[in-house]
Design an enzyme around this catalytic site. Structure first.
Site, PDB file in Angstrom:
ATOM      1  N   GLY A  46       7.700  -8.665  16.394  1.00  0.00           N
ATOM      2  CA  GLY A  46       6.910  -9.132  15.257  1.00  0.00           C
ATOM      3  C   GLY A  46       6.139  -7.960  14.692  1.00  0.00           C
ATOM      4  O   GLY A  46       6.686  -7.143  13.957  1.00  0.00           O
ATOM      5  N   GLU A 103       7.028  -4.920  -0.102  1.00  0.00           N
ATOM      6  CA  GLU A 103       6.755  -6.300   0.264  1.00  0.00           C
ATOM      7  C   GLU A 103       5.252  -6.562   0.324  1.00  0.00           C
ATOM      8  O   GLU A 103       4.770  -7.583  -0.148  1.00  0.00           O
ATOM      9  CB  GLU A 103       7.407  -6.607   1.622  1.00  0.00           C
ATOM     10  CG  GLU A 103       7.435  -8.091   1.932  1.00  0.00           C
ATOM     11  CD  GLU A 103       8.022  -8.383   3.308  1.00  0.00           C
ATOM     12  OE1 GLU A 103       8.344  -7.434   4.046  1.00  0.00           O
ATOM     13  OE2 GLU A 103       8.136  -9.566   3.635  1.00  0.00           O
ATOM     14  N   ARG A 104       4.521  -5.600   0.880  1.00  0.00           N
ATOM     15  CA  ARG A 104       3.072  -5.760   0.983  1.00  0.00           C
ATOM     16  C   ARG A 104       2.442  -5.930  -0.389  1.00  0.00           C
ATOM     17  O   ARG A 104       1.557  -6.736  -0.584  1.00  0.00           O
ATOM     18  CB  ARG A 104       2.461  -4.527   1.648  1.00  0.00           C
ATOM     19  CG  ARG A 104       2.578  -4.511   3.140  1.00  0.00           C
ATOM     20  CD  ARG A 104       1.546  -3.613   3.742  1.00  0.00           C
ATOM     21  NE  ARG A 104       1.783  -2.210   3.489  1.00  0.00           N
ATOM     22  CZ  ARG A 104       2.492  -1.418   4.291  1.00  0.00           C
ATOM     23  NH1 ARG A 104       3.050  -1.895   5.372  1.00  0.00           N
ATOM     24  NH2 ARG A 104       2.644  -0.148   4.009  1.00  0.00           N
TER      25      ARG A 104
END
Lengths: 377, 391
Positions: B139, B249-250
């Site tokens: 993760g 993406e952030r």
């Protein structure tokens, strides 16, 4: 308008930074305090030579007409070294009032004197212990073409060194009414006015004024008595936005000093900056400070551009910076730990100045309440 | 700049003529957003037409090079196109991870042959892509991923599982991080691989969230054969591509914290829901929290503006994406907490006639500060890369 400093403003920042760090580093505050003084007339002359005393005043009246973004840049740098001066009271807040509602004769003589740093003005507004610009019980009674003032003022900024007070007094209405206020010029040595001062935690003195039948001549009335609301509101917004700019400097500097200290200080054989418990708090504070920079610049631009959202943006900026600065100085002392509690170390000065500047022209609670009110809730 | 003005006029006229009326309506259901791909069922001819005519000009990817079918627009022109689309409330013709994520990486890292093959079909919305990054045991520590791609001479043999693959069950292809060197340090054994989701051995399972149905899936690969030409960039250099994509993406997720123009402010909603007493919102505690939130929201929006303006003026502060991701997602969580408080018992309702309930939005928002790198990971990045803190 782009939310960045233009080239001229960047140059101002560079010159302000080098002047203030040279002539008034944090050590200068320590020296003043240790010798029982609160400010330095030499620094003030230097500021006048740099043109700072007239930076927001129109060229026609001897100023540089550089705008309030420029004034904010200067005060932010002063905040970084905790340099004390009556720039905010005199050159920015009082000058803006005179410029807005003063008559030609007043502007020509008084604005030029303020722009040159030859005289110091300050606003005598609040009467209680909290910033409340409408709670005015001091009265001004008309007597022919003169006025007679009775009442008292507290926590008047730079009350120790001002030559002249711009006194806000009530002509009509209840003590909390927003209307019915007049602006009066009262010299320090006027008969019936007694001035005492209080030394605060940040080594600055505020004035406590008592008016006993102080007579004000017709030519010392500013604007139209009872109809200066908009000018006063703008002056107080200028005060709040610039106070946020100074506070941003205080908070930024205290954060940067703390970060340096964390990298330097070793415990358990490693720099304490390597501990995640401290890294996350520092990173969080960094983010808050980045938001503060955007708020302050936007609020000052709103003043320069006379934006209809001015008051909302100013309250946003002062509320956000006040909250962040409080966090920054608390984290600073905690992260410096033992040495942060000692008088010998400078970081405590930032905590003291932050607490005072947070309150000037309205604290977090005042401005978040006003922000909500302006937002219709 | 006369050229830009001309471009604006032409664009305006073309949009007026080409954008079907129903494609100017607000998005009301999932089907209103066109994702394209092999199996997409257009909700209307107008949806198909809008995609086709925008794709033909390359305006589904306005700034991509013309040679691959992109719009070839400059940054300024693309901004004008966006403004003109907003003017007539035109929908985005195509929602696409191919455009938002994979494409920029292909343009930067892929071979000429790969660009020729994959980019035009992304622009035309013919292939729907999904992203295979996280794994059950990777993760926050993404680089420890274990999905293996073994070199079998003429192909890679892929084995392992991915989680949080959005729309994997609806996608045609996947771009995937796989381990190709099993002995190297973890960042140095990762490669970037593309493959067809209909390849034998690929299976997907939807994941139900605390908020209910979700686009997320688990994707399992069992002895999936992938042609070697599907490797993007150099072998074992996939981490560079991954980092590049994560930054994108952030920034996308960070924008979530902003309220949309034209919608009511929280303060106004609270006044309608709770009422006013003595000129102030009747619930004083909530009033203070709303003011706090709205101040932060405004300050955050200004910070995005400042970051963009500073970049334009060449005064970039750098590494701003972590700050935006962190702050934007935390704000969105705060907003949803306040909406729950403002709504009171009504906000707890689980079922509604159309769309998701406030309670579901609230629960879903909790994932914002987890997906795309947790808030804690963003704080690590800020502490190390911006503040220079060691360790």
């Amino acid at each position: 308008m782009a939310l960045v400093l233009n080239e001229e403003q960047q140059m101002l920042r560079d010159s302000a930074k080098s002047f203030i760090q040279e002539s008034s580093p944090v050590g200068a505050l320590r020296k003043l305090r240790d010798s029982g003084e609160e400010w330095s007339p030499e620094l003030w002359s230097g500021m006048a030579e740099m043109g700072w005393t007239g930076i927001a005043i129109p060229e026609d009246f001897g100023g540089l007409e550089f705008g309030y973004v420029g004034a904010g840049i200067v005060l932010e740098e002063c905040g970084r070294t905790l340099a004390a001066s009556p720039l905010l009271s005199s050159s920015f807040v009082c000058a803006s009032l005179l410029e807005a509602v003063g008559n030609e004769a007043q502007k020509e003589s008084l604005l030029a004197a303020i722009a040159g740093g030859e005289t110091v003005f300050t606003l005598a507004l609040c009467e209680g212990d909290r910033f409340d610009p409408t709670r005015i019980a001091t009265t001004a009674a008309a007597d022919g073409d003169t006025y007679v003032l009775n009442g008292s003022k507290k926590h008047v900024l730079d009350g120790d060194l001002a030559n002249t007070f711009i006194v806000v007094a009530r002509l009509t209405g209840d003590a909390d009414s927003e209307d019915g206020l007049g602006l009066f010029l009262v010299d320090r040595d006027t008969e019936g006015l007694s001035v005492s001062t209080t030394l605060n935690a940040d080594n600055r003195r505020v004035g406590n004024l008592d008016f006993e039948s102080v007579r004000v001549a017709a030519n010392a009335v500013i604007g139209k008595p009872g109809a200066n609301g908009a000018a006063l509101a703008r002056a107080l917004d200028i005060g709040a936005a610039l106070s946020a700019a100074e506070l941003l400097g205080v908070a930024q500097e205290s954060f940067e000093r703390t970060l340096d200290y964390l990298k330097d200080r070793k415990q358990f054989g490693v720099p304490v900056a390597s501990f995640q418990a401290l890294q996350h708090r520092a990173a969080q504070l960094f983010c808050e400070l980045e938001l503060c920079k955007s708020c302050v610049l936007k609020a000052l631009q709103a003043i320069d551009q006379d934006s209809p959202d001015r008051s909302t943006l100013v309250s946003m900026a002062k509320a956000k910076v006040a909250k962040t600065s409080k966090l920054a100085v608390n984290e600073a002392v905690q992260m410096h730990a033992g040495i942060g509690m000692t008088d010998e170390f400078d970081i405590g000065f930032f905590m003291k100045r932050s607490a005072a500047a947070c309150q000037e022209y309205g604290d977090y609670y005042f401005h978040s309440d006003r922000f909500a009110e302006l937002g219709g809730y | 700049m006369p050229n830009l003005e001309e471009f604006r006029q032409q664009t305006r006229a073309w949009l007026e003529e080409s954008c079907p009326a129903s494609m100017r309506n607000p998005i009301n259901s999932d089907k209103d957003q066109c994702w394209g791909g092999r199996n997409w069922v257009f909700e209307s001819d107008e949806q198909r037409l809008w995609l086709e005519c925008m794709a033909e000009r390359g305006w589904t990817a306005p700034q991509w090079p013309k040679e691959y079918g992109g719009g070839g627009l400059s940054r300024e022109e693309a901004k004008i196109l966006k403004q003109e689309m907003a003017r007539i409330t035109a929908r985005r013709p195509l929602e696409s991870f191919g455009i938002d994520m994979l494409g920029p990486a292909l343009l930067k890292f892929a071979s000429e042959e790969q660009k020729q093959r994959y980019i035009p079909e992304i622009i035309r919305g013919e292939i729907r892509w999904c992203q295979g990054y996280s794994e059950p045991n990777a993760g926050s520590d993404l680089a420890s991923l274990q999905m293996r791609a073994e070199d079998k001479g003429d192909h890679y043999l892929v084995n392992g599982s991915k989680v949080w693959t959005s729309y994997a069950d609806k996608s045609d292809w996947i771009f995937c991080l796989v381990r190709t060197d099993f002995d190297a340090p973890k960042h140095k054994g990762i490669s970037f691989l593309l493959f067809d989701m209909t390849s034998p051995g690929v299976s997907t399972n939807p994941i139900k969230l605390i908020s209910g149905k979700s686009p997320f899936c688990e994707t399992v690969c069992e002895n999936v054969k992938v042609p070697k030409e599907n490797l993007v960039g150099e072998l074992n250099k996939g981490w560079d591509i991954a980092k590049y994509l994560l930054t994108h993406e952030r920034e996308m997720i960070g924008g979530f914290g902003l309220s949309r123009a034209g919608t009511k402010t929280l303060g106004q909603m609270a006044v309608s829901a709770i009422g006013v007493a003595d000129g102030r919102l009747a619930e004083r505690g909530i009033r203070t929290d709303i003011a706090d939130f709205e101040i932060d929201e405004m300050a955050f929006a200004l910070t995005i503006e400042r970051v963009v303006d500073e970049a334009k003026a060449g005064q970039g502060t750098g590494a701003a994406s972590s700050l935006l991701k962190l702050y934007g997602t935390e704000l969105n969580k705060d907003r949803n907490e306040l909406l729950m408080s403002i709504g009171g018992s009504e906000a707890l309702a689980w079922e509604s006639e159309g769309g998701e309930t406030q309670a579901q939005h609230w629960l879903r928002s909790k994932g914002n500060s987890i997906e795309g790198g947790t808030s804690e990971i963003q704080l690590n990045i800020i502490a190390k890369r911006i503040l220079g803190m060691p360790g």
